[in-house]
Design a protein around this motif. Structure first.
Motif, PDB file in Angstrom:
ATOM      1  N   ARG A 145       0.639  -1.305   0.018  1.00  0.00           N
ATOM      2  CA  ARG A 145      -0.081  -0.077   0.067  1.00  0.00           C
ATOM      3  C   ARG A 145       0.856   1.033  -0.228  1.00  0.00           C
ATOM      4  O   ARG A 145       0.662   2.141  -0.774  1.00  0.00           O
ATOM      5  CB  ARG A 145      -0.802   0.035   1.063  1.00  0.00           C
ATOM      6  N   TYR A 146       1.858   1.251   1.073  1.00  0.00           N
ATOM      7  CA  TYR A 146       2.543   2.541   0.826  1.00  0.00           C
ATOM      8  C   TYR A 146       3.435   2.759  -0.333  1.00  0.00           C
ATOM      9  O   TYR A 146       3.413   4.028  -0.779  1.00  0.00           O
ATOM     10  CB  TYR A 146       3.893   2.245   1.850  1.00  0.00           C
ATOM     11  N   PHE A 147       3.817   1.823  -1.258  1.00  0.00           N
ATOM     12  CA  PHE A 147       4.447   2.156  -2.395  1.00  0.00           C
ATOM     13  C   PHE A 147       3.580   1.941  -3.522  1.00  0.00           C
ATOM     14  O   PHE A 147       3.934   2.212  -4.554  1.00  0.00           O
ATOM     15  CB  PHE A 147       5.631   0.965  -2.500  1.00  0.00           C
ATOM     16  N   GLY A 148       2.426   1.487  -3.251  1.00  0.00           N
ATOM     17  CA  GLY A 148       1.311   1.376  -4.528  1.00  0.00           C
ATOM     18  C   GLY A 148       1.794   0.105  -5.330  1.00  0.00           C
ATOM     19  O   GLY A 148       1.704   0.352  -6.524  1.00  0.00           O
ATOM     20  N   ASN A 209       2.881  10.029   3.165  1.00  0.00           N
ATOM     21  CA  ASN A 209       3.745   9.395   1.673  1.00  0.00           C
ATOM     22  C   ASN A 209       3.061   8.161   1.313  1.00  0.00           C
ATOM     23  O   ASN A 209       3.688   7.880   0.456  1.00  0.00           O
ATOM     24  CB  ASN A 209       5.016   9.271   2.104  1.00  0.00           C
ATOM     25  N   CYS A 210       1.994   7.794   1.789  1.00  0.00           N
ATOM     26  CA  CYS A 210       1.317   6.525   1.290  1.00  0.00           C
ATOM     27  C   CYS A 210       0.633   6.845  -0.198  1.00  0.00           C
ATOM     28  O   CYS A 210      -0.176   7.572  -0.238  1.00  0.00           O
ATOM     29  CB  CYS A 210       0.203   6.237   2.259  1.00  0.00           C
ATOM     30  N   VAL A 211       1.133   6.022  -1.124  1.00  0.00           N
ATOM     31  CA  VAL A 211       0.760   6.071  -2.315  1.00  0.00           C
ATOM     32  C   VAL A 211      -0.663   5.501  -2.579  1.00  0.00           C
ATOM     33  O   VAL A 211      -1.453   6.252  -3.320  1.00  0.00           O
ATOM     34  CB  VAL A 211       1.545   5.306  -3.490  1.00  0.00           C
ATOM     35  N   ALA A 214      -2.980   8.185  -1.155  1.00  0.00           N
ATOM     36  CA  ALA A 214      -3.253   9.279  -2.035  1.00  0.00           C
ATOM     37  C   ALA A 214      -3.900   9.059  -3.457  1.00  0.00           C
ATOM     38  O   ALA A 214      -4.808   9.766  -3.823  1.00  0.00           O
ATOM     39  CB  ALA A 214      -1.755   9.710  -2.579  1.00  0.00           C
ATOM     40  N   GLU A 215      -3.824   8.051  -3.823  1.00  0.00           N
ATOM     41  CA  GLU A 215      -4.545   7.478  -5.181  1.00  0.00           C
ATOM     42  C   GLU A 215      -5.899   6.821  -4.807  1.00  0.00           C
ATOM     43  O   GLU A 215      -6.522   6.155  -5.820  1.00  0.00           O
ATOM     44  CB  GLU A 215      -3.589   6.597  -5.816  1.00  0.00           C
ATOM     45  N   ARG A 217      -6.494   3.665  -3.537  1.00  0.00           N
ATOM     46  CA  ARG A 217      -6.405   2.403  -3.782  1.00  0.00           C
ATOM     47  C   ARG A 217      -6.144   1.539  -2.710  1.00  0.00           C
ATOM     48  O   ARG A 217      -5.671   0.198  -2.822  1.00  0.00           O
ATOM     49  CB  ARG A 217      -5.098   2.292  -4.767  1.00  0.00           C
TER      50      ARG A 217
END
Ligand code: SF4
Length: 355
Positions: A145-148, A209-211, A214-215, A217
């Protein structure tokens, strides 16, 4: 230290778990037992098992000297019994080859039976402050999740990428003191904040900073395992009642429930009233069939039929793998969870009184 590690450690000091029975020690044995029990099992389930196990086997020597059956009896109900068997096997190896001392580095720890890369790293980080990355199921979810990261974490390519991220994020400075705190912080975040369902993103220290956050997802990550329907199998257990005792057989190891005591497993055949075990011939009268019980393994579903029989006559030879016991004594043994369930549910008074 990286911002990521620093943020997590500061969060853990304030919000993490600090009073679990296996915390506050750097004894690698105590940490190892906890880490193995915690695989696939919730913390609250593990606590009483851990306490009983540590009381009975407080160190490697105690565990190595005990028969494997004693260790499995204390494991009974936790599931995934190969973990208990491997724990005992590894203790015997350490008693024999390491003077009952735990290896000092993750790379050596990983050579022991039943210890994978992430578990070895967790033990080495907690016990020795070694700089090595963990990547259990919860941590995979946090990083995905953090890096998507898209892709089922069980697939080699995705897993390799997650390991790479796990290593990149390790604390750099003052590593020895920080590793235990950082490792605990990652575990706590995965278990209590970045949970599988309804993660608490609004109180998550990684959120800025969690992708995935933010998105939008979060709900779709990590990518689920590609689903194949589980195959179904059926089997029949026999509860053979001879006075106040029943027959149990030890399952061959390796194999499902290997080393545990189980009800005899036979095909249903109402016409045949003679049952041959490894060493005995038993004449028995079928009394009744119990409602089927469904049990799900990782790779298949099992529907268990159970037949209750009254023993009329039996030969008296027996092997170490067969035992006649009262129900109370049977329940003290290492039994597979469904066998325990069946025995606890069965009304033994009725058939016994009928004879
Ligand atoms: S913000 Fe949400 S999804 Fe991202 S790491 Fe935190 S809890 Fe997990």
């Amino acid at each position: 230290m990286s911002t990521f590690a620093n943020t997590l450690i500061l969060w853990q000091i304030q919000h993490g778990r600090h009073d679990l029975p296996w915390q506050g020690t750097n004894d690698p044995y105590a940490i190892w037992v906890a880490e193995i029990m915690l695989q696939q099992t919730q913390v609250m389930t593990v606590i009483p098992y851990y306490q009983r196990f540590m009381e009975a086997f407080p160190d490697i020597e105690y565990l190595a000297k005990a028969p494997v059956d004693d260790a499995l009896a204390l494991w009974s109900g936790l599931g995934y019994y190969s973990r208990g068997r491997n724990l005992h096997k590894a203790a015997c190896l350490m008693a024999e080859h390491y003077q009952s001392r735990f290896p000092r580095h993750a790379a050596e720890i990983q050579q022991l039976p039943g210890i994978g890369r992430s578990t070895a790293a967790a033990i080495a980080a907690f016990a020795y402050g070694e700089r090595c990355a963990i990547l259990d199921g919860n941590v995979k979810r946090v990083f995905a999740r953090y890096f998507g990261i898209i892709g089922y974490p069980g697939e080699k390519k995705t897993e390799a990428l997650l390991w790479q991220k796990a290593e990149e994020l390790l604390p750099q400075a003052g590593v020895k003191q920080q590793m235990a705190a950082y490792t605990q912080a990652l575990m706590d975040l995965g278990a209590t904040v970045c949970t599988r369902h309804q993660p608490k993103c609004l109180s998550c220290p990684l959120q800025p900073n969690c992708v995935a956050f933010a998105e939008n997802r979060v709900a779709s990550l990590p990518t689920p395992r590609p689903r194949k329907p589980l195959p179904s199998k059926e089997t029949t257990f026999l509860i053979m009642i001879d006075q106040d005792k029943i027959l149990l057989e030890k399952r061959p190891s390796p194999g499902i429930w290997g080393g545990l005591w189980c009800l005899p497993e036979r095909q249903i055949d109402n016409n045949n009233q003679t049952y041959c075990t490894q060493s005995m011939e038993i004449d028995a009268l079928p009394l009744t069939d119990l409602p089927p019980l469904d049990h799900t393994f990782t790779h298949f579903k099992l529907r268990i039929h159970t037949q209750l029989l009254q023993v009329i006559n039996r030969s008296h030879k027996k092997t170490d793998n067969e035992i006649w016991l009262t129900i109370d004594n049977a329940l003290q043994l290492a039994l597979p969870a469904p066998v325990r369930k069946i025995l606890l549910k069965t009304d033994f008074q009725q058939p016994l009184l009928a004879h």
